[in-house]
Scaffold this motif. Structure first.
Motif, PDB file in Angstrom:
ATOM      1  N   ALA A   1       0.841  -1.196   0.000  1.00  0.00           N
ATOM      2  CA  ALA A   1       0.000   0.000   0.000  1.00  0.00           C
ATOM      3  C   ALA A   1       0.874   1.244   0.000  1.00  0.00           C
ATOM      4  CB  ALA A   1      -0.883  -0.013   1.246  1.00  0.00           C
ATOM      5  N   MET A   2       0.468   2.243  -0.777  1.00  0.00           N
ATOM      6  CA  MET A   2       1.234   3.488  -0.813  1.00  0.00           C
ATOM      7  C   MET A   2       0.932   4.303   0.434  1.00  0.00           C
ATOM      8  SD  MET A   2       3.196   4.035  -3.440  1.00  0.00           S
ATOM      9  CE  MET A   2       3.232   5.805  -3.732  1.00  0.00           C
ATOM     10  N   ARG A   3       1.975   4.731   1.094  1.00  0.00           N
ATOM     11  CA  ARG A   3       1.764   5.608   2.243  1.00  0.00           C
ATOM     12  C   ARG A   3       1.881   7.048   1.772  1.00  0.00           C
ATOM     13  NH1 ARG A   3       5.122   1.947   4.229  1.00  0.00           N
ATOM     14  NH2 ARG A   3       4.424   0.577   5.874  1.00  0.00           N
ATOM     15  N   GLN A   4       0.980   7.882   2.296  1.00  0.00           N
ATOM     16  CA  GLN A   4       1.069   9.295   1.994  1.00  0.00           C
ATOM     17  C   GLN A   4       2.194   9.896   2.831  1.00  0.00           C
ATOM     18  OE1 GLN A   4      -1.070  10.113  -0.396  1.00  0.00           O
ATOM     19  NE2 GLN A   4       0.169  11.959  -0.599  1.00  0.00           N
ATOM     20  N   VAL A   5       3.149  10.552   2.177  1.00  0.00           N
ATOM     21  CA  VAL A   5       4.250  11.132   2.939  1.00  0.00           C
ATOM     22  C   VAL A   5       3.870  12.542   3.394  1.00  0.00           C
ATOM     23  CG1 VAL A   5       6.687  11.715   2.918  1.00  0.00           C
ATOM     24  CG2 VAL A   5       5.873   9.786   1.577  1.00  0.00           C
ATOM     25  N   ASP A   6       3.863  12.728   4.698  1.00  0.00           N
ATOM     26  CA  ASP A   6       3.608  14.033   5.283  1.00  0.00           C
ATOM     27  C   ASP A   6       4.729  14.984   4.873  1.00  0.00           C
ATOM     28  OD1 ASP A   6       3.599  16.237   6.944  1.00  0.00           O
ATOM     29  OD2 ASP A   6       3.057  15.118   8.746  1.00  0.00           O
ATOM     30  N   PRO A   7       4.397  16.133   4.215  1.00  0.00           N
ATOM     31  CA  PRO A   7       5.470  16.997   3.710  1.00  0.00           C
ATOM     32  C   PRO A   7       6.400  17.514   4.811  1.00  0.00           C
ATOM     33  CG  PRO A   7       3.296  18.009   3.396  1.00  0.00           C
ATOM     34  CD  PRO A   7       3.064  16.606   3.827  1.00  0.00           C
ATOM     35  N   ARG A   8       5.855  17.744   6.018  1.00  0.00           N
ATOM     36  CA  ARG A   8       6.739  18.222   7.098  1.00  0.00           C
ATOM     37  C   ARG A   8       7.751  17.152   7.479  1.00  0.00           C
ATOM     38  NH1 ARG A   8       2.422  19.872  10.371  1.00  0.00           N
ATOM     39  NH2 ARG A   8       3.155  18.270  11.795  1.00  0.00           N
ATOM     40  N   ARG A   9       7.286  15.889   7.471  1.00  0.00           N
ATOM     41  CA  ARG A   9       8.200  14.795   7.803  1.00  0.00           C
ATOM     42  C   ARG A   9       9.213  14.587   6.692  1.00  0.00           C
ATOM     43  NH1 ARG A   9       3.564  11.257  10.513  1.00  0.00           N
ATOM     44  NH2 ARG A   9       3.897  12.002  12.635  1.00  0.00           N
ATOM     45  N   ALA A  10       8.756  14.702   5.445  1.00  0.00           N
ATOM     46  CA  ALA A  10       9.690  14.557   4.328  1.00  0.00           C
ATOM     47  C   ALA A  10      10.780  15.623   4.423  1.00  0.00           C
ATOM     48  CB  ALA A  10       8.929  14.681   3.006  1.00  0.00           C
ATOM     49  N   GLU A  11      10.369  16.836   4.798  1.00  0.00           N
ATOM     50  CA  GLU A  11      11.316  17.936   4.972  1.00  0.00           C
ATOM     51  C   GLU A  11      12.309  17.619   6.096  1.00  0.00           C
ATOM     52  OE1 GLU A  11      10.890  21.281   3.614  1.00  0.00           O
ATOM     53  OE2 GLU A  11      12.458  22.241   4.815  1.00  0.00           O
ATOM     54  N   ALA A  12      11.773  17.110   7.217  1.00  0.00           N
ATOM     55  CA  ALA A  12      12.645  16.744   8.337  1.00  0.00           C
ATOM     56  C   ALA A  12      13.617  15.646   7.909  1.00  0.00           C
ATOM     57  CB  ALA A  12      11.809  16.280   9.529  1.00  0.00           C
ATOM     58  N   GLY A  13      13.110  14.689   7.126  1.00  0.00           N
ATOM     59  CA  GLY A  13      13.968  13.610   6.654  1.00  0.00           C
ATOM     60  C   GLY A  13      15.085  14.122   5.774  1.00  0.00           C
ATOM     61  N   HIS A  14      14.748  15.113   4.949  1.00  0.00           N
ATOM     62  CA  HIS A  14      15.722  15.731   4.065  1.00  0.00           C
ATOM     63  C   HIS A  14      16.862  16.366   4.860  1.00  0.00           C
ATOM     64  CE1 HIS A  14      15.893  16.746  -0.228  1.00  0.00           C
ATOM     65  NE2 HIS A  14      16.750  17.674   0.200  1.00  0.00           N
ATOM     66  N   TRP A  15      16.473  17.152   5.878  1.00  0.00           N
ATOM     67  CA  TRP A  15      17.489  17.805   6.699  1.00  0.00           C
ATOM     68  C   TRP A  15      18.309  16.777   7.473  1.00  0.00           C
ATOM     69  CZ3 TRP A  15      19.466  22.281   6.011  1.00  0.00           C
ATOM     70  CH2 TRP A  15      18.709  23.283   5.402  1.00  0.00           C
ATOM     71  N   ALA A  16      17.647  15.709   7.928  1.00  0.00           N
ATOM     72  CA  ALA A  16      18.368  14.679   8.671  1.00  0.00           C
ATOM     73  C   ALA A  16      19.436  14.021   7.794  1.00  0.00           C
ATOM     74  CB  ALA A  16      17.390  13.635   9.211  1.00  0.00           C
ATOM     75  N   LEU A  17      19.109  13.825   6.501  1.00  0.00           N
ATOM     76  CA  LEU A  17      20.090  13.227   5.586  1.00  0.00           C
ATOM     77  C   LEU A  17      21.314  14.128   5.455  1.00  0.00           C
ATOM     78  CD1 LEU A  17      17.754  11.895   2.731  1.00  0.00           C
ATOM     79  CD2 LEU A  17      19.033  10.524   4.380  1.00  0.00           C
ATOM     80  N   ILE A  18      21.060  15.440   5.340  1.00  0.00           N
ATOM     81  CA  ILE A  18      22.176  16.380   5.221  1.00  0.00           C
ATOM     82  C   ILE A  18      22.998  16.405   6.516  1.00  0.00           C
ATOM     83  CG2 ILE A  18      22.743  18.835   4.969  1.00  0.00           C
ATOM     84  CD1 ILE A  18      20.247  18.953   3.054  1.00  0.00           C
ATOM     85  N   LEU A  19      22.292  16.409   7.664  1.00  0.00           N
ATOM     86  CA  LEU A  19      22.991  16.367   8.952  1.00  0.00           C
ATOM     87  C   LEU A  19      23.829  15.098   9.090  1.00  0.00           C
ATOM     88  CD1 LEU A  19      20.507  17.682  11.673  1.00  0.00           C
ATOM     89  CD2 LEU A  19      22.763  18.589  11.074  1.00  0.00           C
ATOM     90  N   LEU A  20      23.284  13.981   8.573  1.00  0.00           N
ATOM     91  CA  LEU A  20      24.019  12.715   8.674  1.00  0.00           C
ATOM     92  C   LEU A  20      25.314  12.781   7.882  1.00  0.00           C
ATOM     93  CD1 LEU A  20      23.939   9.835   9.842  1.00  0.00           C
ATOM     94  CD2 LEU A  20      22.883   9.083   7.721  1.00  0.00           C
ATOM     95  N   VAL A  21      25.269  13.424   6.712  1.00  0.00           N
ATOM     96  CA  VAL A  21      26.489  13.589   5.921  1.00  0.00           C
ATOM     97  C   VAL A  21      27.528  14.363   6.732  1.00  0.00           C
ATOM     98  CG1 VAL A  21      27.490  14.588   3.837  1.00  0.00           C
ATOM     99  CG2 VAL A  21      25.263  13.492   3.717  1.00  0.00           C
ATOM    100  N   VAL A  22      27.082  15.486   7.359  1.00  0.00           N
ATOM    101  CA  VAL A  22      28.008  16.323   8.135  1.00  0.00           C
ATOM    102  C   VAL A  22      28.537  15.553   9.354  1.00  0.00           C
ATOM    103  CG1 VAL A  22      28.217  18.448   9.466  1.00  0.00           C
ATOM    104  CG2 VAL A  22      26.866  18.423   7.359  1.00  0.00           C
TER     105      VAL A  22
END
Ligand code: C5P
Length: 359
Positions: A1-22
């Motif tokens: 089943a496709m889950r609807q991605v909450d845009p605020r969470r997607a945004e948080a995930g995006h920043w977390a990926l960048i933080l993980l790189v750093v």
């Protein structure tokens, strides 16, 4: 089943990926610096004490974040009411589901220590990259993720590219040609076949099991969190995970394995500022990894970790003037190409990192 991605969470995930790189790049470079820095005498700190402290820090931080969440959703609650809500969410009937990943992560962390002490750093890191592939395998099996053949090619390229940066990169920049040829000729494998009880065999088995456990546990945690995100927050899950990790870390690691040494030398023997810095970075890293897994997915998390190896390769060359080599630079380019290949046309314009569309 496709889950609807909450845009605020997607945004948080995006920043977390960048933080993980750093964060990952900082960790790699600090470890590199501490290895090449002035060597002091004195006892080495015990890994088990560091593991316990990391879990305790993560537990405290998750408690703070979870309390903050509850305060925001219940603005006019009394302190005792907030504590009640917190206790209810942490000791929810399904919190036992975190016992398995807590045990597996603790096992994974100690296998990593066993592998590092039996293998050279480069062999360890190259072999550990197999977790990129085990993660995808478990994502397909447990999450039903579908991967196109182009994406498979990208993942194999990614594993290969990261391994190349590790072999010929700054970790031991002298003798990379010897290492590369001995790796290609399979010297380690030969050694393992000739002397089945040697340290090389133990180290290889430890790192291979750690790679399999990493894929399994991260995907299990992703499924658990995503399936119940509507009712149980990520921070509650993290409290439960750290709570159950404290037991093996305390009883198996600190008391059973190192109890005698701690009774003799003390819990904090060998602790220097660099040890505290590593512990802090590892705890922060664990929290960032949790956000990445929950809001961006495991495959994206592994891409971010791989990118950090490329970033620390370039940064080490710039800051510490370690020489760049052709194979390592080629490996770095391969990692970047793999990222584009994996994302295809859906690559986000603002970032090289995969988006959470695949989970
Ligand atoms: O190498 P790998 O990506 O599998 O490492 C994951 C690390 O993240 C583990 O050391 C684990 O303790 C940590 N983690 C965490 N909290 C989570 C998930 C993973 O601290 N919720």
């Amino acid at each position: 089943a496709m889950r609807q991605v909450d845009p605020r969470r997607a945004e948080a995930g995006h920043w977390a990926l960048i933080l993980l790189v750093v964060q990952n790049s900082a960790l790699v470079m600090i470890m590199h610096h501490s290895r090449n820095g002035p060597t002091e005498q004195g006892p080495r700190y015990l890994a088990s004490t560091a593991v316990l402290l990391v879990e305790a820090i993560k537990l405290s931080a998750s408690l703070v974040f979870a309390t903050y969440d509850i305060c925001r959703s219940h603005p006019s609650s009394s302190i005792s009411n907030i504590l009640l809500l917190l206790r209810r969410s942490v000791f929810a009937p399904d919190s036992w589901k975190l016992i398995l990943p807590a045990a597996l992560y603790t096992l994974q962390n100690s296998l990593v220590y066993a592998a590092i002490s039996n293998l050279d750093a480069v062999t360890f890191q190259v072999t550990y990259q197999l977790k990129i592939l085990t993660t995808v395998l478990f994502s397909i099996l447990l999450l039903g993720t579908s991967i196109s053949s182009r994406q498979w090619a990208a993942l194999v390229l990614l594993t290969f590219g990261v391994a190349l940066v590790q072999v010929a990169g700054p970790i031991g920049n002298e003798g990379w040609k010897d290492r590369l040829t001995s790796l290609i000729q399979g010297d380690l494998l030969l050694e393992a076949l000739e002397a089945p009880a040697s340290g090389a065999v133990k180290g290889l088995l430890a790192v291979l099991s750690a790679a399999v456990i990493s894929g399994l546990t991260c995907v299990y945690f992703e499924k658990l969190v995503k399936d119940s995100l509507a009712t149980v927050s990520l921070w509650t899950r993290n409290i439960q995970l750290s709570f159950f990790s404290l037991f093996p870390a305390l009883f198996v690691g600190v008391l059973w394995q190192d109890g005698a040494a701690i009774a003799r030398d003390g819990f904090f023997a060998g602790y220097k500022p660099i040890v505290w810095l590593t512990i802090a970075l590892q705890a922060i890293g664990g929290l960032i990894v949790a956000v990445c897994i929950a809001y961006a997915g495991n495959v994206a998390k592994n891409f971010a970790a791989s990118l950090s190896i490329v970033v620390s390769y370039a940064a080490t060359a710039l800051l510490f003037r370690t020489p760049m080599t052709w194979p390592a630079t080629g490996g770095a380019a391969t990692v970047i190409v793999a990222m584009y290949l994996y994302n295809g046309r859906q690559m986000s314009r603002t970032s090289l990192l995969p988006t959470s569309k695949d989970s």
